[in-house]
Design a protein around this motif. Structure first.
Motif, short mmCIF file in Angstrom:
data_model
loop_
_atom_site.label_atom_id
_atom_site.label_comp_id
_atom_site.label_asym_id
_atom_site.label_seq_id
_atom_site.Cartn_x
_atom_site.Cartn_y
_atom_site.Cartn_z
N VAL A 1 61.27 55.38 52.17
CA VAL A 1 60.06 54.79 51.60
C VAL A 1 60.43 53.42 51.02
CG1 VAL A 1 58.26 55.07 49.84
CG2 VAL A 1 59.15 57.08 51.05
N ASP A 2 59.54 52.44 51.20
CA ASP A 2 59.75 51.13 50.57
C ASP A 2 59.40 51.29 49.09
OD1 ASP A 2 59.66 48.48 49.66
OD2 ASP A 2 59.16 47.75 51.66
N VAL B 1 55.37 61.29 45.99
CA VAL B 1 56.20 60.91 47.13
C VAL B 1 57.64 61.39 46.91
CG1 VAL B 1 57.06 58.98 48.52
CG2 VAL B 1 54.75 58.88 47.54
N ILE B 2 58.11 62.21 47.83
CA ILE B 2 59.50 62.70 47.81
C ILE B 2 60.24 62.03 48.95
CG2 ILE B 2 60.99 64.73 47.95
CD1 ILE B 2 59.23 64.83 45.48
N VAL C 1 54.62 65.94 55.91
CA VAL C 1 56.07 65.83 56.04
C VAL C 1 56.34 64.90 57.22
CG1 VAL C 1 58.22 67.08 56.45
CG2 VAL C 1 56.36 68.18 55.17
N ILE C 2 57.04 63.81 56.98
CA ILE C 2 57.37 62.87 58.05
C ILE C 2 58.79 63.19 58.51
CG2 ILE C 2 57.33 60.47 58.79
CD1 ILE C 2 55.92 59.78 56.15
N VAL D 1 56.42 63.84 51.99
CA VAL D 1 57.87 64.07 52.05
C VAL D 1 58.39 63.26 53.23
CG1 VAL D 1 59.73 65.74 52.28
CG2 VAL D 1 57.63 66.40 51.08
N ALA D 2 59.18 62.23 52.95
CA ALA D 2 59.68 61.34 54.00
C ALA D 2 61.12 61.70 54.34
CB ALA D 2 59.60 59.88 53.53
N ALA D 3 61.33 62.12 55.61
CA ALA D 3 62.67 62.54 56.05
C ALA D 3 62.88 62.12 57.49
CB ALA D 3 62.81 64.06 55.90
#
Length: 286
Positions: free
Chosen positions: A246-247, A229-230, A166-167, A209-211
């Protein structure tokens, strides 16, 4: 691995969830003559907040809930807002209370969240609900993390044993989604701006999970081939487009499955708010 990731369609998933909730609400109405009541409080004229509140009001009404929006002027005092919450807490017809954030700067957001009855806290932000989540107990879970988990369960046959990164460590998304992933038997790392060699940490993950709230922050070479990828990020670029953390154009060629922005996690957030309102209704009324 396919040449291009499977796109996780949040709009379709949200529509299906709303349909399921609508059928349950109709059954409750038929059996008991009651409908769950969702009350949203908006203070001020923030344009994005006005759009969100109107959308929540419309979608709740569409599935048969009693949906009420309380629109208060920007100069509303903290004491006046606390009094409004106290009246909603005491009103038996109200099952879910959501105070739309952000609040005007003169109001203490923490004090407002703390004042909401935890049994009606459909945003899942009250310290008691946060504590229940941390302890693995049943409570109301924040809507965006809940939406992320429902999308992951649709995308993957099982989450057990997978490595998740989780980012972002916010109380709104990062921490609660990490708790939910732990409950699903993932091995979880919470990464953030101080993480050393962040790209290498993310590259280990079966689930990302990119947040972080930074446009196109996560690059193609950060993603393990086949990873799910979420993308929780919603960022507006100078040309007015909405993009994620995310790109997407890069990541779609290496990931196994990925949520788009818009049309991924966003629609699930409101659907999960409605689900939480139904959960609160059931818990309060047996």
């Amino acid at each position: 691995m396919p040449d291009q990731a499977r796109i996780i369609d949040g709009k379709a998933a949200a529509a299906a969830l709303r349909g399921e909730i609508g059928r349950e609400v109709a059954a409750i109405k038929a059996e008991r003559g009651l409908a769950p009541g969702l009350h949203v409080v908006l203070v001020g004229e923030d344009p994005a907040s006005r759009v969100y509140v109107a959308s929540k009001e419309k979608l709740a009404a569409e599935i048969g809930m009693n949906s009420v929006a309380h629109r208060l002027p920007a100069e509303t005092s903290e004491a006046e807002l606390l009094a409004k919450i106290a009246s909603l807490n005491a009103d038996d017809a109200v099952d879910g209370i959501l105070v739309q954030l952000p609040l005007p700067k003169h109001i203490d957001t923490g004090a407002i969240i703390d004042a909401i009855d935890p049994a009606k806290d459909v945003d899942g932000l009250h310290p008691i609900n946060a504590g229940k989540l941390a302890g693995g107990k049943n409570g109301l879970v924040p809507c965006t993390p809940l939406g992320c988990m429902l999308l992951l369960r649709q995308a993957l046959p099982t989450l057990s044993g997978l490595e998740a990164v989780v980012i972002g460590r916010s109380e709104l998304v990062g921490r609660p989604v990490a708790q939910l992933l732990l409950q699903a038997d993932c091995t979880v790392t919470i990464a953030h701006s101080r993480t050393r060699d962040l790209a290498a940490v993310v590259r280990r993950a079966d689930i990302v999970v990119a947040a972080v709230g930074r446009p196109h922050f996560v690059k193609r070479d950060w993603i393990k081939p086949g990873a799910t990828v979420i993308d929780v990020g919603i960022n507006r670029t100078p040309d007015g487009k909405l993009v994620g953390d995310v790109d997407f154009a890069e990541a779609v060629s290496v990931a196994g499955a990925i949520t788009p922005v818009p049309g991924g996690v966003g629609p699930m957030t409101i659907a999960c708010l409605l689900r939480n309102t139904l959960t609160a209704f059931r818990a309060r009324r047996g």
